[in-house]
Design an enzyme around this catalytic site. Structure first.
Site, mmCIF file in Angstrom:
data_model
loop_
_atom_site.group_PDB
_atom_site.id
_atom_site.type_symbol
_atom_site.label_atom_id
_atom_site.label_comp_id
_atom_site.label_asym_id
_atom_site.label_seq_id
_atom_site.Cartn_x
_atom_site.Cartn_y
_atom_site.Cartn_z
ATOM 1 N N GLU A 1 -36.179 136.039 28.372
ATOM 2 C CA GLU A 1 -36.978 135.689 29.234
ATOM 3 C C GLU A 1 -38.033 136.962 29.606
ATOM 4 O O GLU A 1 -39.163 136.714 30.106
ATOM 5 C CB GLU A 1 -36.264 135.397 30.556
ATOM 6 C CG GLU A 1 -37.298 134.946 31.749
ATOM 7 C CD GLU A 1 -38.354 133.636 31.481
ATOM 8 O OE1 GLU A 1 -39.401 133.855 31.819
ATOM 9 O OE2 GLU A 1 -37.906 132.700 30.655
ATOM 10 N N GLY A 2 -37.736 138.241 29.623
ATOM 11 C CA GLY A 2 -38.275 139.131 29.644
ATOM 12 C C GLY A 2 -39.658 139.120 28.921
ATOM 13 O O GLY A 2 -40.807 139.528 28.959
ATOM 14 N N HIS A 3 -39.264 138.847 27.556
ATOM 15 C CA HIS A 3 -40.332 138.788 26.515
ATOM 16 C C HIS A 3 -41.232 137.532 26.655
ATOM 17 O O HIS A 3 -42.458 137.662 26.646
ATOM 18 C CB HIS A 3 -39.723 138.389 25.086
ATOM 19 C CG HIS A 3 -39.006 139.551 24.550
ATOM 20 N ND1 HIS A 3 -37.596 139.575 24.486
ATOM 21 C CD2 HIS A 3 -39.451 140.955 24.283
ATOM 22 C CE1 HIS A 3 -37.177 140.544 23.853
ATOM 23 N NE2 HIS A 3 -38.148 141.551 23.586
#
Length: 288
Positions: free
Chosen positions: A38-40
């Site tokens: 989810e960070g990407h």
């Protein structure tokens, strides 16, 4: 679901970028090493806010790994990555073989100083030379209008901003906020290495960061706070590389509260190395 176009060569990616520009679109690049989370994906969404044509690069860069590090074991799952990117409507994915980035006879590196000095460089002196070289190649290959990098790798972001300015590379560099799990742990591809017990222990990293900043904000001596934070991590089973207060732009050491300051940490838990950072300025969600 129609997936993004996959480019394995610089020539093919440039052709796609040229076509997007001919259609009047801005182009954004999100460089990654894959094993997307989810960070990407938050960076991809941010890229969409700045451009009509988004390209994500997936390349596990060998030159930023030392022989003793986890290059061979670094998580790779291109099929899953492409499905995630298709769900976000990404137009293109640059997935070059190593020989496309480093062809036979490759003999050029980008040397960086300034914000690259200290912190990560103290234990990984090879790291930023490898990062700077591959990012320079990616930026010059695509020449996007904007490129997005995560603030979790804060020193890396500062280094990239510095050499892009110094080398007059015509790309706007933007940082995306760190995305965290419910317990505050910064999302990272390397979190996959953590077993159940280690994963629980890993939450101590953001706890120590947050508490250190609260105490420094309250006027306590930074050196004392950071020493006690280091001791707490060590007692928790971490091998601490650094826990330091630095200027948010230059990464020069600072010793007191400042609106431009960040606390940065790197600590190893078993075989997994975790890095994180937080600003002295608290955002609405409570995590910095």
């Amino acid at each position: 679901m129609i997936g993004p176009k996959v480019y394995e060569t610089v020539a093919d990616m440039r052709q796609a970028v040229d076509a997007a520009r001919a259609a009047g679109e801005r182009v954004a690049l999100v460089p990654t090493m894959g094993a997307l989370h989810e960070g990407h994906l938050s960076l991809v969404r941010a890229a969409r806010e700045h451009a009509g044509h988004v390209i994500v690069s997936i390349f596990v860069n060998p030159t930023q790994f030392a022989p003793t590090e986890d290059f061979d074991a670094y998580p790779r799952d291109s099929e899953a990555d492409l499905k995630l990117l298709a769900g976000l409507g990404v137009e293109g994915v640059f997935m070059p073989p190593a020989t496309e980035i480093y062809p036979p006879g490759f003999a050029t590196v980008v040397s960086v100083g300034g914000p690259a000095e200290g912190l990560e460089s103290a234990t990984r002196p090879h790291f930023f030379g490898g990062v700077a070289t591959v990012v320079t190649k990616l930026l010059l290959a695509a020449l996007p209008d904007v490129a997005i990098f995560g603030e979790k790798d804060y020193q890396q972001l500062c280094v990239i901003r510095r050499f892009v300015r110094d080398l007059d590379i015509p790309v706007e560099i933007l940082g995306g906020p760190t995305v965290r799990e419910e317990d505050g742990l910064a999302m990272s591809s390397r979190n996959r290495y953590l077993g159940t017990e280690a994963r629980r222990t890993a939450a101590l990293v953001p706890q120590v960061l947050n508490e250190a900043i609260e105490r420094i904000d309250a006027g306590e001596e930074a050196s004392t706070v950071l020493a006690e934070g280091t001791a707490r991590l060590t007692q928790g089973g971490f091998a601490v590389d650094y826990l330091e207060l630095r200027d948010a732009e230059t990464l020069a050491p600072v010793d007191a509260q400042s609106a431009r300051a960040r606390v940065l940490v790197a600590a190893k838990l078993g075989q997994t190395r975790l890095i994180d950072n937080m600003s002295l300025a608290r955002p609405a969600n409570g995590w910095r």
